[in-house]
Design a protein around this motif. Sequence first.
Motif, mmCIF file in Angstrom:
data_model
loop_
_atom_site.group_PDB
_atom_site.id
_atom_site.type_symbol
_atom_site.label_atom_id
_atom_site.label_comp_id
_atom_site.label_asym_id
_atom_site.label_seq_id
_atom_site.Cartn_x
_atom_site.Cartn_y
_atom_site.Cartn_z
ATOM 1 N N ASN A 2 91.927 -15.658 62.890
ATOM 2 C CA ASN A 2 92.946 -16.490 63.505
ATOM 3 C C ASN A 2 92.386 -17.518 64.479
ATOM 4 O O ASN A 2 92.950 -18.559 64.663
ATOM 5 C CB ASN A 2 93.968 -15.622 64.235
ATOM 6 N N LYS A 3 91.311 -17.209 65.132
ATOM 7 C CA LYS A 3 90.730 -18.133 66.104
ATOM 8 C C LYS A 3 89.394 -18.622 65.568
ATOM 9 O O LYS A 3 88.775 -17.989 64.734
ATOM 10 C CB LYS A 3 90.520 -17.426 67.440
ATOM 11 N N ASN A 4 88.964 -19.719 66.101
ATOM 12 C CA ASN A 4 87.698 -20.227 65.595
ATOM 13 C C ASN A 4 86.541 -19.379 66.116
ATOM 14 O O ASN A 4 86.587 -18.795 67.192
ATOM 15 C CB ASN A 4 87.585 -21.733 65.862
ATOM 16 N N LEU A 5 85.503 -19.320 65.330
ATOM 17 C CA LEU A 5 84.365 -18.439 65.598
ATOM 18 C C LEU A 5 83.681 -18.771 66.921
ATOM 19 O O LEU A 5 83.234 -17.871 67.628
ATOM 20 C CB LEU A 5 83.373 -18.528 64.442
ATOM 21 N N LEU A 6 83.623 -20.039 67.273
ATOM 22 C CA LEU A 6 82.979 -20.430 68.528
ATOM 23 C C LEU A 6 83.691 -19.819 69.729
ATOM 24 O O LEU A 6 83.053 -19.275 70.628
ATOM 25 C CB LEU A 6 82.945 -21.953 68.657
ATOM 26 N N GLU A 7 85.006 -19.883 69.739
ATOM 27 C CA GLU A 7 85.763 -19.317 70.850
ATOM 28 C C GLU A 7 85.582 -17.803 70.918
ATOM 29 O O GLU A 7 85.418 -17.228 71.989
ATOM 30 C CB GLU A 7 87.244 -19.656 70.717
ATOM 31 N N LEU A 8 85.593 -17.142 69.767
ATOM 32 C CA LEU A 8 85.439 -15.684 69.758
ATOM 33 C C LEU A 8 84.024 -15.262 70.146
ATOM 34 O O LEU A 8 83.838 -14.241 70.799
ATOM 35 C CB LEU A 8 85.800 -15.125 68.375
ATOM 36 N N SER A 9 83.035 -16.071 69.764
ATOM 37 C CA SER A 9 81.652 -15.703 70.095
ATOM 38 C C SER A 9 81.382 -15.800 71.590
ATOM 39 O O SER A 9 80.405 -15.243 72.078
ATOM 40 C CB SER A 9 80.662 -16.560 69.304
ATOM 41 N N ARG A 10 82.263 -16.483 72.334
ATOM 42 C CA ARG A 10 82.125 -16.523 73.795
ATOM 43 C C ARG A 10 82.287 -15.125 74.385
ATOM 44 O O ARG A 10 81.677 -14.801 75.390
ATOM 45 C CB ARG A 10 83.149 -17.479 74.395
ATOM 46 N N HIS A 11 83.106 -14.320 73.768
ATOM 47 C CA HIS A 11 83.275 -12.933 74.199
ATOM 48 C C HIS A 11 81.971 -12.168 73.946
ATOM 49 O O HIS A 11 81.577 -11.328 74.750
ATOM 50 C CB HIS A 11 84.424 -12.265 73.435
ATOM 51 N N CYS A 12 81.338 -12.466 72.830
ATOM 52 C CA CYS A 12 80.119 -11.755 72.442
ATOM 53 C C CYS A 12 78.952 -12.045 73.383
ATOM 54 O O CYS A 12 78.089 -11.192 73.572
ATOM 55 C CB CYS A 12 79.734 -12.123 71.004
ATOM 56 N N LYS A 13 78.931 -13.226 73.972
ATOM 57 C CA LYS A 13 77.831 -13.587 74.875
ATOM 58 C C LYS A 13 77.753 -12.656 76.079
ATOM 59 O O LYS A 13 76.694 -12.503 76.667
ATOM 60 C CB LYS A 13 77.979 -15.026 75.366
ATOM 61 N N ILE A 14 78.884 -12.055 76.448
ATOM 62 C CA ILE A 14 78.895 -11.182 77.624
ATOM 63 C C ILE A 14 79.023 -9.711 77.221
ATOM 64 O O ILE A 14 79.289 -8.861 78.062
ATOM 65 C CB ILE A 14 80.035 -11.584 78.593
ATOM 66 N N CYS A 15 78.812 -9.418 75.944
ATOM 67 C CA CYS A 15 78.963 -8.051 75.444
ATOM 68 C C CYS A 15 77.614 -7.426 75.128
ATOM 69 O O CYS A 15 76.739 -8.062 74.535
ATOM 70 C CB CYS A 15 79.847 -8.049 74.190
ATOM 71 N N GLN A 16 77.477 -6.187 75.481
ATOM 72 C CA GLN A 16 76.261 -5.431 75.234
ATOM 73 C C GLN A 16 76.027 -5.251 73.728
ATOM 74 O O GLN A 16 74.903 -5.037 73.300
ATOM 75 C CB GLN A 16 76.388 -4.066 75.926
ATOM 76 N N ASN A 17 77.074 -5.331 72.928
ATOM 77 C CA ASN A 17 76.988 -5.081 71.483
ATOM 78 C C ASN A 17 76.620 -6.325 70.672
ATOM 79 O O ASN A 17 76.604 -6.265 69.449
ATOM 80 C CB ASN A 17 78.329 -4.528 70.966
ATOM 81 N N LEU A 18 76.325 -7.427 71.341
ATOM 82 C CA LEU A 18 75.991 -8.664 70.642
ATOM 83 C C LEU A 18 74.773 -8.462 69.746
ATOM 84 O O LEU A 18 73.757 -7.913 70.153
ATOM 85 C CB LEU A 18 75.686 -9.781 71.643
ATOM 86 N N ASP A 19 74.910 -8.926 68.527
ATOM 87 C CA ASP A 19 73.790 -8.957 67.587
ATOM 88 C C ASP A 19 73.752 -10.369 67.033
ATOM 89 O O ASP A 19 74.729 -10.829 66.443
ATOM 90 C CB ASP A 19 74.000 -7.940 66.460
ATOM 91 N N PHE A 20 72.664 -11.065 67.255
ATOM 92 C CA PHE A 20 72.563 -12.451 66.800
ATOM 93 C C PHE A 20 71.422 -12.566 65.818
ATOM 94 O O PHE A 20 70.312 -12.129 66.070
ATOM 95 C CB PHE A 20 72.334 -13.404 67.979
ATOM 96 N N ASP A 21 71.716 -13.158 64.694
ATOM 97 C CA ASP A 21 70.724 -13.411 63.658
ATOM 98 C C ASP A 21 70.743 -14.910 63.379
ATOM 99 O O ASP A 21 71.810 -15.479 63.146
ATOM 100 C CB ASP A 21 71.100 -12.625 62.399
ATOM 101 N N ILE A 22 69.588 -15.539 63.373
ATOM 102 C CA ILE A 22 69.524 -16.988 63.233
ATOM 103 C C ILE A 22 70.122 -17.441 61.903
ATOM 104 O O ILE A 22 70.722 -18.509 61.817
ATOM 105 C CB ILE A 22 68.071 -17.504 63.410
ATOM 106 N N SER A 23 70.015 -16.648 60.869
ATOM 107 C CA SER A 23 70.561 -17.062 59.572
ATOM 108 C C SER A 23 72.043 -16.717 59.433
ATOM 109 O O SER A 23 72.772 -17.383 58.710
ATOM 110 C CB SER A 23 69.768 -16.417 58.432
ATOM 111 N N TYR A 24 72.516 -15.706 60.145
ATOM 112 C CA TYR A 24 73.904 -15.262 60.019
ATOM 113 C C TYR A 24 74.760 -15.735 61.191
ATOM 114 O O TYR A 24 75.917 -16.045 61.038
ATOM 115 C CB TYR A 24 73.953 -13.735 59.906
ATOM 116 N N GLY A 25 74.172 -15.756 62.364
ATOM 117 C CA GLY A 25 74.898 -16.157 63.567
ATOM 118 C C GLY A 25 75.303 -14.951 64.395
ATOM 119 O O GLY A 25 74.689 -13.896 64.329
ATOM 120 N N THR A 26 76.368 -15.117 65.160
ATOM 121 C CA THR A 26 76.852 -14.063 66.043
ATOM 122 C C THR A 26 77.592 -13.011 65.236
ATOM 123 O O THR A 26 78.427 -13.334 64.391
ATOM 124 C CB THR A 26 77.812 -14.658 67.095
#
Length: 174
Positions: A2-26
């Motif tokens: 429902n929301k764009n990925l950029l806005e939702l990934s802002r939550h991930c930046k402050i979350c301990q569970n963040l997993d970022f992969d350069i080819s896949y993203g957040t």
Amino acid sequence: MNKNLLELSRHCKICQNLDFDISYGTRCGLTNERPDFEIRCGKIDFGDKAENYITEISVEKELVNKARFNYIGTFIMFLIISLTFIVGGALLTNKIFGFGIFHTATLVLMGIGLLALPKAFGALKTYRAKKEVADQKIKILNDTLNKYGKKYEIDLEINEIHGVNEIKSNVRIY
């Protein structure tokens, strides 16, 4: 989603569970999926990543604020240099060469003055742009934390030692 990925990934930046992969993203480290929620994530975990992110953007904002006088000083210095060359060229034309006839020397002096003018205003433009970016990052962080009913306090100490910033911070999320 429902929301764009950029806005939702802002939550991930402050979350301990963040997993970022350069080819896949957040993506979430718990679900291995991209963020997909309505208003807030039910699995968010505020920990070291939140504290590090808060410190990072707070340092950025503080460094921009500390550099404010340098940018203003650069503006004033180049403005004075520019106006000195422009006015000096005009006065040289009137006083030495008489009758306002322009000569190569006066044109060169005035040209140097005109070339220095963009440097003066460029310093102000750079400061405003950096300040706007830092303020926007803080606003986005605060808006995101507000969705979880969270606030933070930070004690920040920045010491410059031989051109390298030594940073000490204490972040409290409540």
